[in-house]
Design an enzyme around this catalytic site. Structure first.
Site, short mmCIF file in Angstrom:
data_model
loop_
_atom_site.label_atom_id
_atom_site.label_comp_id
_atom_site.label_asym_id
_atom_site.label_seq_id
_atom_site.Cartn_x
_atom_site.Cartn_y
_atom_site.Cartn_z
N SER A 121 -7.39 0.73 6.04
CA SER A 121 -6.16 -0.04 5.95
C SER A 121 -6.08 -1.05 7.10
O SER A 121 -6.95 -1.91 7.21
CB SER A 121 -4.96 0.91 5.92
OG SER A 121 -3.79 0.25 5.51
N ASP A 211 -4.84 1.41 -5.89
CA ASP A 211 -4.18 1.09 -4.62
C ASP A 211 -3.11 0.03 -4.86
O ASP A 211 -3.43 -1.14 -5.11
CB ASP A 211 -5.22 0.58 -3.62
CG ASP A 211 -4.69 0.49 -2.20
OD1 ASP A 211 -3.47 0.29 -2.03
OD2 ASP A 211 -5.49 0.60 -1.26
N HIS A 244 -4.31 4.19 -2.20
CA HIS A 244 -4.36 3.92 -0.77
C HIS A 244 -4.35 5.26 -0.01
O HIS A 244 -3.55 6.13 -0.29
CB HIS A 244 -3.12 3.09 -0.38
CG HIS A 244 -3.28 2.37 0.92
ND1 HIS A 244 -3.96 1.17 1.03
CD2 HIS A 244 -2.84 2.66 2.17
CE1 HIS A 244 -3.93 0.76 2.28
NE2 HIS A 244 -3.26 1.65 2.99
#
Length: 276
Positions: A121, A211, A244
């Site tokens: 991320s 995601d 995610h």
């Protein structure tokens, strides 16, 4: 299946051999075994957290355990975070951690001439950005040996999408503290997709199609741009349905990704032709 976040929660008790303050209010963990080194390959891991959390625990455990079991030395870092420390303070912490690793990791059996970066991320964003701008930070360090980015962010420029509107709002009000309109150079300089270069280190970009926080379209664009420009290997793994943070919540998706990372590193180090 127990998610990796829980199944690996106690792994640091066995693998962390040192915890060190490498800057003001930031720490790092050295992961190694007694058998590590000398000249073991090194993985520097940068955690995620939207540039607002930046704590080394409990992220990346499954990946670092695998690499240490394979004879690597790993370094997991904290970094300064917004809004207390506005951009580029988080990234400057990453650069300082890389320099610390380069200068000191031999004490734990690591090879300072083979330091790969990985992050997730916001950590994937900063790993990618450092991998493309390493020579702007300290003349003593060499180019990273490789970069692996899990569900990273690659473009800070405003675009026409709900995701981009939300990201721009976060960046302007919390992370940077300045608007894109008045300071576009800050956002351009922080965008890995703009920093792409022919001599980029080998890259592996990993993203899930499920995601919604950092949509896969951004990873696809970055991969295409980097693969077209770089003279070094650029690999891409897209995991169907992965969300995610999949490496923390899905044992199957995490295993698939880590297997791919291992094959990618084998290719970089030995010229192996595993599926990358």
């Amino acid at each position: 299946m127990i998610p990796p976040l829980l199944s690996h929660l106690n792994v640091p008790r066995e693998y962390v051999t040192a915890t060190i303050r490498y800057g003001k209010d930031v720490w790092l963990d050295v992961w190694a075994k007694a058998s590590s080194g000398p000249n073991a390959p090194v993985l520097l891991y940068i955690p995620g957290g939207a540039w607002m959390i930046g704590h080394r625990r409990p992220q990346g455990y499954a990946l670092m355990k695998r690499m240490v079991d394979l004879g690597w030395v790993c370094v997991a870092i904290d970094y300064r975070t917004a809004p207390r420390h506005r951009w580029p303070a988080p990234f400057n912490s990453v650069a300082n951690a890389y320099l610390w690793t380069y200068l000191n990791i031999a004490d734990w059996g690591g090879n300072p001439n083979f330091i790969a970066l990985a992050g997730a991320s916001a950590g994937g964003h900063m790993a990618s950005l450092y991998g493309l701008t390493w020579d702007r930070h300290d003349p003593r360090v060499d180019r990273p040996a490789a970069v692996v980015s899990f569900y990273g962010v690659y473009d800070w420029r405003p675009q026409v999408s709900l995701y981009s509107l939300g990201l721009t709002k976060l960046l302007e009000t919390v992370i940077v503290g300045k608007s894109y309109r008045s300071n576009p150079e800050i956002f351009h300089d922080a965008s890995p997709i703009i920093q792409v270069r022919k001599d980029a280190p080998p890259f592996l970009i990993i993203h899930g199609t499920g995601d919604w926080l950092t949509p896969v379209a951004g990873a696809r664009r970055f991969f295409e741009r980097l693969a077209a420009e770089s003279t070094n290997p650029v690999a891409y793994l897209e995991i169907p349905g992965a969300v995610h943070g999949f490496d923390l919540v899905s044992d199957a998706h995490a295993a698939d990704a880590i297997d791919y990372v291992e094959a990618f590193f084998n290719r970089i180090r030995f010229g192996a032709k595993e599926a990358v």
